[in-house]
Design an enzyme around this catalytic site. Sequence first.
Site, mmCIF file in Angstrom:
data_model
loop_
_atom_site.group_PDB
_atom_site.id
_atom_site.type_symbol
_atom_site.label_atom_id
_atom_site.label_comp_id
_atom_site.label_asym_id
_atom_site.label_seq_id
_atom_site.Cartn_x
_atom_site.Cartn_y
_atom_site.Cartn_z
ATOM 1 N N GLU A 34 -5.749 -0.936 -9.475
ATOM 2 C CA GLU A 34 -4.723 -1.935 -9.509
ATOM 3 C C GLU A 34 -5.350 -3.100 -9.044
ATOM 4 O O GLU A 34 -5.988 -3.189 -8.133
ATOM 5 C CB GLU A 34 -3.907 -1.259 -8.551
ATOM 6 N N ARG A 41 -6.501 -0.835 -4.938
ATOM 7 C CA ARG A 41 -6.610 0.370 -4.905
ATOM 8 C C ARG A 41 -6.844 0.975 -6.224
ATOM 9 O O ARG A 41 -6.499 0.555 -7.410
ATOM 10 C CB ARG A 41 -5.390 0.986 -4.007
ATOM 11 N N TYR A 54 11.988 -8.402 -1.353
ATOM 12 C CA TYR A 54 11.166 -6.885 -1.503
ATOM 13 C C TYR A 54 12.069 -5.738 -1.092
ATOM 14 O O TYR A 54 12.455 -5.674 0.015
ATOM 15 C CB TYR A 54 9.638 -7.061 -0.891
ATOM 16 N N ASP A 104 12.017 -1.526 -1.400
ATOM 17 C CA ASP A 104 11.693 -0.009 -1.624
ATOM 18 C C ASP A 104 12.786 0.579 -2.510
ATOM 19 O O ASP A 104 13.598 0.127 -2.601
ATOM 20 C CB ASP A 104 11.274 0.777 -0.557
ATOM 21 N N ARG A 129 -0.526 4.685 15.502
ATOM 22 C CA ARG A 129 -0.117 5.748 15.937
ATOM 23 C C ARG A 129 -1.141 6.649 16.843
ATOM 24 O O ARG A 129 -2.362 6.550 16.383
ATOM 25 C CB ARG A 129 0.235 6.570 14.774
ATOM 26 N N ARG A 145 3.808 -12.716 -6.918
ATOM 27 C CA ARG A 145 2.586 -11.898 -7.031
ATOM 28 C C ARG A 145 2.811 -10.927 -8.303
ATOM 29 O O ARG A 145 3.949 -10.386 -8.389
ATOM 30 C CB ARG A 145 1.931 -11.324 -5.864
ATOM 31 N N ARG A 167 4.167 -6.900 12.529
ATOM 32 C CA ARG A 167 3.838 -5.678 13.387
ATOM 33 C C ARG A 167 2.845 -4.826 12.431
ATOM 34 O O ARG A 167 2.909 -4.942 11.083
ATOM 35 C CB ARG A 167 4.953 -4.910 14.004
#
Length: 374
Positions: free
Chosen positions: A310, A285, A358, A360, A180, A254, A176
């Site tokens: 980066e 970035r 992964y 957070d 917004r 990665r 997805r």
Amino acid sequence: MKYDYIIVGSGLFGATFAYRAKQVGRNCLVIDKRSHLGGNVYCENIEGINVHKYGAHIFHTSNKEVWDLVNSIVEFNRYTNCPVANYKGELYNLPFNMNTFCRIWPDVHTPVEAQARIDEQKAEAVAALDGREPQNLEEQALCLVGKDIFYKLIKEYTEKQWGRDCKELPAFIIKRLPVRMIFDNNYFNDKYQGIPIGGYNKLIDGLLDGVECKTNVDFFNSEYKDWKKYADKLVYTGAIDEYFDYKLGKLDWRTVSFNTRVENTPNYQGNAVVNYTSHDEPYTRVIEHKHFEMFGQEVYECPRTVVSEEYSMEYKSGMEPYYPVNDDRNNVLAEEYRKLAEKEENVIFGGRLGQYKYYDMAPVIEYVLKMKIF
């Protein structure tokens, strides 16, 4: 001395585990192969600025228990993540919202008009598939947001991140894409968000306060590899395939590298995070670290600034593994390693490397808080 736990790695999983163990009277030893504690959230002070040495880390959660815990150790500021995308000099707000759509399509001014434009382009992409399901990331993304957003803000950025053409990446990587229909640049939907005042080192130091820690200790090349001589249990947060000496094969990762420099200006780019979404720049970035903790006039009271370019790249031996590669081969192999891990008596595998998932930051802490191991 006999420990209850030897904890390999002082990142958020290891540090939070040690904090909880200390609370219930358990004795821990934390070892880390790096010269500092904190894993990838470690900050280095340059020019009076807390530099996120291993990449931008922005804490966000909707879990009040997690938020209250970290704030009981160090107060968090009001930083809100509002990244900007730079496509060949054109600037767009992220995540995709009405500010983005009005910039991409100057004749679009309302949510109804924006949704109609997106739906029109999505329909084109679906029609081009002629009834079949998307076979790769490019087809999937085009069906989710259409060609204009995909080609400016997704395609080349994703290819730099993964080092592969979007047509070579599996469709399930993009299940997805957030769209917004409001003028809101806040990247996260979580209720709580911020950066520790004074940097993440204060959070790690607080979690590990009163816990014995040793740095510059490589678990596999130290006396602690034979950990049962020293502790009842092992908490391992390194790479899961390395623990098993790669007996099933090596997992792919990665990794990222950084070109960090001091700029002789108080304000280099006006934002903490700017993504470069075209192949014109080799980096993904640029991070301007002071904007994580300095706001308004504070930015100009510090005459210099620190920025980090980066770069995303394939992992090679000797590099730091950052992100699991979410493809069929690695998902199958990782599951086989997890089955081996379940059979390891008195060993707990944790974190991004130890579980090949992964995470957070907040979910790592939440995971440890839910563990019924004490």
